[in-house]
Design an enzyme around this catalytic site. Structure first.
Site, PDB file in Angstrom:
ATOM      1  N   ASP A   1       0.846  -1.241   0.085  1.00 37.78           N
ATOM      2  CA  ASP A   1       0.119  -0.153   0.067  1.00 37.78           C
ATOM      3  C   ASP A   1       0.861   1.143   0.054  1.00 37.78           C
ATOM      4  OD1 ASP A   1      -2.327  -1.215  -0.275  1.00 37.78           O
ATOM      5  OD2 ASP A   1      -2.918  -1.175   1.923  1.00 37.78           O
TER       6      ASP A   1
ATOM      7  N   LYS B   1      -3.641   3.437  -2.402  1.00 39.42           N
ATOM      8  CA  LYS B   1      -4.676   4.241  -2.685  1.00 39.42           C
ATOM      9  C   LYS B   1      -4.568   5.846  -1.960  1.00 39.42           C
ATOM     10  CE  LYS B   1      -8.233   0.663  -2.316  1.00 39.42           C
ATOM     11  NZ  LYS B   1      -7.304  -0.374  -2.069  1.00 39.42           N
TER      12      LYS B   1
ATOM     13  N   MET C   1      -7.015   9.784   8.808  1.00 43.14           N
ATOM     14  CA  MET C   1      -7.431  10.246   7.453  1.00 43.14           C
ATOM     15  C   MET C   1      -8.219  11.416   7.676  1.00 43.14           C
ATOM     16  SD  MET C   1      -8.095   6.699   5.630  1.00 43.14           S
ATOM     17  CE  MET C   1      -8.734   5.813   7.051  1.00 43.14           C
TER      18      MET C   1
END
Length: 248
Positions: free
Chosen positions: A35, A57, A170
């Protein structure tokens, strides 16, 4: 002959936070899918003989859709490979590990989960912020600031609670909305907040502020992802307990 998938948590950045088991399996891998939040120093541990594929991502920018990642794991394992699915932090804490395992189960692919140090624990420790403390916080809550529908519509009333630490993953993109919503639902504007950028790495930066002013502080200092928000009275201990610069 079907191989096996190892779902491994790579931790928040510092390669020395990898577990012994994670390190052993990573160095034995035939295929590694990794990732965006997996640090270069950890990627460098992957053997030269292994096939490496980036499947990370970022906001509105996916190198591969999740469904294709799931299918790729199945295909590589069914070809007889030892497949490592390498995720930042812990794969079961905002890592979508459960979604990938559901696909493996449906396809009859064996797997093993190797937990990692989640960002909340690693970044808080390196920033000098205990997540719980008998005098400040008797509970801690992990949340994501980026929901599946792209909003930051969190259960605000539940989050404004005394003696509780909030850790928001996030949360940088929705930081202004997060701070305003918490105040609107009763959080005192002077509530201490820490923003930890690139936690546990040599590039770590920590900024402390209040819930009222944190968006301005983050903007002025050009804070970039990955960044973690820690909200609560416990943040007042940060300047006293931070050890990163002295001992790292």
């Amino acid at each position: 002959m079907t191989g096996k998938v190892y779902l491994i948590g790579a931790g928040p950045g510092d390669p020395e936070l990898l577990t012994l088991k994670a390190h052993r399996l990573l160095t034995m891998a035939d295929v590694v899918l990794y990732d965006r939040l997996v640090g270069k120093e950890i990627i460098d541990l992957i053997p030269d003989t292994a096939e490496k594929k980036y499947v990370g991502k970022a906001k509105s920018l996916h190198s591969l859709p999740q469904e294709e990642i799931n299918s790729l794991l199945v295909a590589k394992a069914k070809a007889g490979n030892r497949v490592v699915r390498l995720k930042g932090g812990d794969p079961f804490i905002f890592g979508r590990g459960g979604e990938e395992l559901e696909e493996l189960i449906e396809e009859g692919v064996p797997f093993e989960v190797i937990p990692g140090v989640t960002a909340a624990a690693g970044c808080a420790a390196y920033a000098g912020i205990p997540l719980t403390h008998r005098d400040y916080a008797q509970s801690v809550r992990f949340l994501t600031g980026h929901l599946k529908n792209g909003t930051t519509d969190l259960p605000w009333e539940e989050l404004v609670h005394p003696a509780q630490t909030l850790v928001i993953y996030m949360g940088l993109t929705g930081l202004q909305e997060i701070s305003q919503s918490l105040i609107r639902f009763g959080m005192v504007p002077s509530m201490p907040v820490a923003v930890v950028e690139k936690g546990t790495t040599s590039e770590q930066r920590v900024f402390t502020s209040t819930i009222k002013e944190v968006y301005e502080v983050a903007t002025q200092n050009e804070v970039k992802s990955p960044a973690l928000l820690i909200i609560g009275e416990i943040v007042t201990l940060q300047s006293k307990l931070e050890w990163y610069g002295k001992y790292k």
